[in-house]
Design a protein around this motif. Structure first.
Motif, short mmCIF file in Angstrom:
data_model
loop_
_atom_site.label_atom_id
_atom_site.label_comp_id
_atom_site.label_asym_id
_atom_site.label_seq_id
_atom_site.Cartn_x
_atom_site.Cartn_y
_atom_site.Cartn_z
N MET A 1 31.04 39.93 51.02
CA MET A 1 32.43 39.78 50.57
C MET A 1 32.52 39.96 49.06
SD MET A 1 35.10 36.68 51.42
CE MET A 1 34.94 36.90 53.19
N LYS A 2 33.45 40.79 48.62
CA LYS A 2 33.56 41.10 47.19
C LYS A 2 34.37 40.02 46.47
CE LYS A 2 34.10 45.38 46.00
NZ LYS A 2 34.73 46.70 45.85
N GLN A 3 33.84 39.48 45.37
CA GLN A 3 34.58 38.50 44.57
C GLN A 3 35.41 39.22 43.51
OE1 GLN A 3 32.85 34.74 43.44
NE2 GLN A 3 33.84 34.81 41.43
N ILE A 4 36.69 38.87 43.47
CA ILE A 4 37.61 39.42 42.48
C ILE A 4 38.31 38.25 41.79
CG2 ILE A 4 39.69 40.83 42.15
CD1 ILE A 4 38.78 42.50 44.59
N ASN A 5 38.35 38.28 40.47
CA ASN A 5 38.94 37.18 39.69
C ASN A 5 40.31 37.56 39.18
OD1 ASN A 5 36.69 35.16 39.60
ND2 ASN A 5 35.61 36.92 38.75
N ILE A 6 41.27 36.65 39.39
CA ILE A 6 42.65 36.88 38.97
C ILE A 6 43.14 35.68 38.17
CG2 ILE A 6 43.49 36.04 41.22
CD1 ILE A 6 45.88 37.98 40.90
N GLY A 7 43.95 35.93 37.15
CA GLY A 7 44.46 34.85 36.33
C GLY A 7 45.98 34.84 36.26
N GLY A 8 46.53 33.65 36.07
CA GLY A 8 47.98 33.52 35.91
C GLY A 8 48.32 32.13 35.39
N VAL A 9 49.59 31.94 35.04
CA VAL A 9 50.02 30.63 34.59
C VAL A 9 50.23 29.72 35.80
CG1 VAL A 9 51.05 31.31 32.40
CG2 VAL A 9 52.42 31.48 34.47
N PRO A 10 49.93 28.42 35.66
CA PRO A 10 50.10 27.50 36.80
C PRO A 10 51.55 27.06 36.95
CG PRO A 10 49.17 26.34 34.92
CD PRO A 10 49.35 27.77 34.48
N GLU A 11 52.41 28.03 37.23
CA GLU A 11 53.85 27.76 37.32
C GLU A 11 54.40 28.27 38.65
OE1 GLU A 11 55.61 29.42 33.77
OE2 GLU A 11 54.39 28.16 32.45
N ALA A 44 45.88 33.88 26.22
CA ALA A 44 44.60 33.49 26.82
C ALA A 44 44.16 34.50 27.89
CB ALA A 44 44.71 32.09 27.42
N MET A 45 45.13 35.02 28.65
CA MET A 45 44.80 36.00 29.70
C MET A 45 44.39 37.35 29.12
SD MET A 45 47.34 35.40 32.89
CE MET A 45 48.74 34.68 32.07
N CYS A 46 45.04 37.76 28.03
CA CYS A 46 44.65 39.01 27.37
C CYS A 46 43.19 38.91 26.92
CB CYS A 46 45.56 39.28 26.17
SG CYS A 46 47.21 39.84 26.61
N LYS A 47 42.85 37.77 26.36
CA LYS A 47 41.48 37.53 25.91
C LYS A 47 40.51 37.57 27.10
CE LYS A 47 39.06 34.14 23.00
NZ LYS A 47 39.14 32.79 22.44
N ALA A 48 40.91 36.97 28.22
CA ALA A 48 40.06 36.93 29.42
C ALA A 48 39.86 38.32 30.03
CB ALA A 48 40.66 35.97 30.44
N LEU A 49 40.91 39.15 30.01
CA LEU A 49 40.77 40.53 30.49
C LEU A 49 39.78 41.30 29.63
CD1 LEU A 49 44.47 41.53 31.27
CD2 LEU A 49 42.62 41.53 32.94
N ARG A 50 39.91 41.14 28.33
CA ARG A 50 39.00 41.85 27.39
C ARG A 50 37.55 41.40 27.58
NH1 ARG A 50 41.18 43.92 22.16
NH2 ARG A 50 43.46 43.98 22.24
N ALA A 51 37.38 40.10 27.86
CA ALA A 51 36.03 39.55 28.02
C ALA A 51 35.47 39.74 29.44
CB ALA A 51 36.04 38.06 27.67
N LYS A 52 36.27 40.36 30.32
CA LYS A 52 35.91 40.60 31.72
C LYS A 52 35.69 39.30 32.49
CE LYS A 52 34.00 45.20 30.96
NZ LYS A 52 32.98 46.18 31.33
N GLU A 53 36.37 38.24 32.04
CA GLU A 53 36.32 36.97 32.79
C GLU A 53 37.22 37.05 34.01
OE1 GLU A 53 37.50 34.10 29.89
OE2 GLU A 53 35.73 34.46 28.64
N ILE A 54 38.26 37.87 33.91
CA ILE A 54 39.13 38.15 35.06
C ILE A 54 39.28 39.66 35.20
CG2 ILE A 54 40.42 35.97 35.18
CD1 ILE A 54 42.63 37.29 33.50
N ASP A 55 39.58 40.09 36.43
CA ASP A 55 39.78 41.51 36.72
C ASP A 55 41.26 41.87 36.71
OD1 ASP A 55 36.92 41.73 37.37
OD2 ASP A 55 37.47 40.52 39.13
N ILE A 56 42.08 40.89 37.11
CA ILE A 56 43.52 41.08 37.29
C ILE A 56 44.24 39.93 36.59
CG2 ILE A 56 45.39 41.26 39.01
CD1 ILE A 56 43.22 41.98 41.10
N ALA A 57 45.42 40.23 36.01
CA ALA A 57 46.24 39.17 35.42
C ALA A 57 47.70 39.33 35.84
CB ALA A 57 46.13 39.19 33.90
N VAL A 58 48.33 38.21 36.16
CA VAL A 58 49.78 38.18 36.38
C VAL A 58 50.34 37.68 35.06
CG1 VAL A 58 51.64 37.33 37.84
CG2 VAL A 58 49.33 37.58 38.79
#
Length: 284
Positions: A1-11, A44-58
């Motif tokens: 199973m492929k792991q994919i990381n996504i980020g977003g605000v907890p709203e 914070a999400m822009c930084k995480a995308l650049r650092a490859k901590e997440i693959d996708i951001a909302v």
């Protein structure tokens, strides 16, 4: 199973992601989608995308447009929320400020430079004909908790944040909302790292298909207003108002809309140039 990381605000905007994850819909497609909350928002999400901590951001439209132009190797693949974000303009409850006019030359609390709260402070200033060089000052507070501390302790004078998210803090007399500042464009988009798009196109399409089928029917989910009110500690009537104002999208953001975003950001000196539509987007 492929792991994919996504980020977003907890709203509340992102509840549809939580529901599809809870139902195991991605795992049925052999995708282990891992959601990460970003309390610091867009910066914070822009930084995480650049650092490859997440693959996708909302992520907020204006924030990711600025960061892609600034060198973030990501692309917008879809609009997520079509309607504008209504930013409340907040001051501390005991503050002497009564109107937005009172905030000219005062200090805005922002989560980060390049964040939505930073960029919308410029939009608010422009709306009120302030001098963008002289009338804006900033204090970095990282997140909503930092804003509470910053405004209460007078480190900053006002704070722009999504008005329904901050409504409980208005209701309990932490903040007073003295005005609103809607974003002049669709508020949230889905952005993906370019290198991830190249090798995972079908998985991204599958993820979008699942989330889009949920957002299409989101308002028809039984007792969805009560679910949101309980989960996000909001009043039922506020949730019902928010639902009536909010429309999701299942389409890629249009060239015309992105040009409008860029023209606005360029006029405010937030971006150094207006770039081609294809530099910002990827059609799957």
């Amino acid at each position: 199973m492929k792991q994919i990381n996504i980020g977003g605000v907890p709203e509340h905007f992102n509840l549809s992601w939580y529901l599809t994850l809870k139902d195991g819909e991605y795992k049925k497609e052999n995708i282990n989608l891992r959601w990460h909350d970003y309390y610091g928002g867009t910066g914070a999400m822009c930084k995480a995308l650049r650092a490859k901590e997440i693959d996708i951001a909302v992520i907020l439209t204006e924030g990711i447009v600025k960061d892609i132009i600034d060198g973030n190797p990501s692309k917008i693949v879809q609009t997520f929320v079509q309607t504008p974000l209504i930013w409340g303009v907040h001051v501390a409850y005991n503050s002497s400020y009564k109107t937005i006019k009172d905030l000219q030359c005062k200090k805005a609390a922002i989560s980060r430079y390049g964040s939505g709260s930073h960029l919308m402070a410029y939009i608010n200033a422009q709306n009120n004909n302030w001098d963008l060089d002289k009338d804006l000052n900033f204090e970095v507070i990282k997140n909503l908790d930092g804003a509470v501390e910053g405004l209460t302790n007078q480190k900053a004078d006002y704070f722009l944040w999504e008005k329904f998210t901050t409504k409980p803090l208005v209701d309990n007399n932490t903040f007073r909302r003295i005005g609103n500042c809607p974003s002049p464009w669709p508020c949230f988009v889905i952005a993906v790292r370019e290198d991830f798009i190249k090798s995972n196109k079908e998985d991204i399409k599958t993820i979008l298909k699942i989330i889009n089928s949920t957002t299409k029917e989101f308002k028809n989910i039984p007792s969805i207003d009560k679910t949101i009110a309980n989960r996000y500690e909001q009043k039922l009537e506020d949730v019902q108002e928010w639902l009536s104002l909010t429309e999701w999208s299942q389409e890629l953001i249009s060239k015309k809309t992105l040009n409008n975003v860029q023209k606005e950001l360029f006029a405010l000196n937030i971006i150094p140039e207006i770039v081609d539509y294809k530099k910002l987007t990827h059609k799957l």
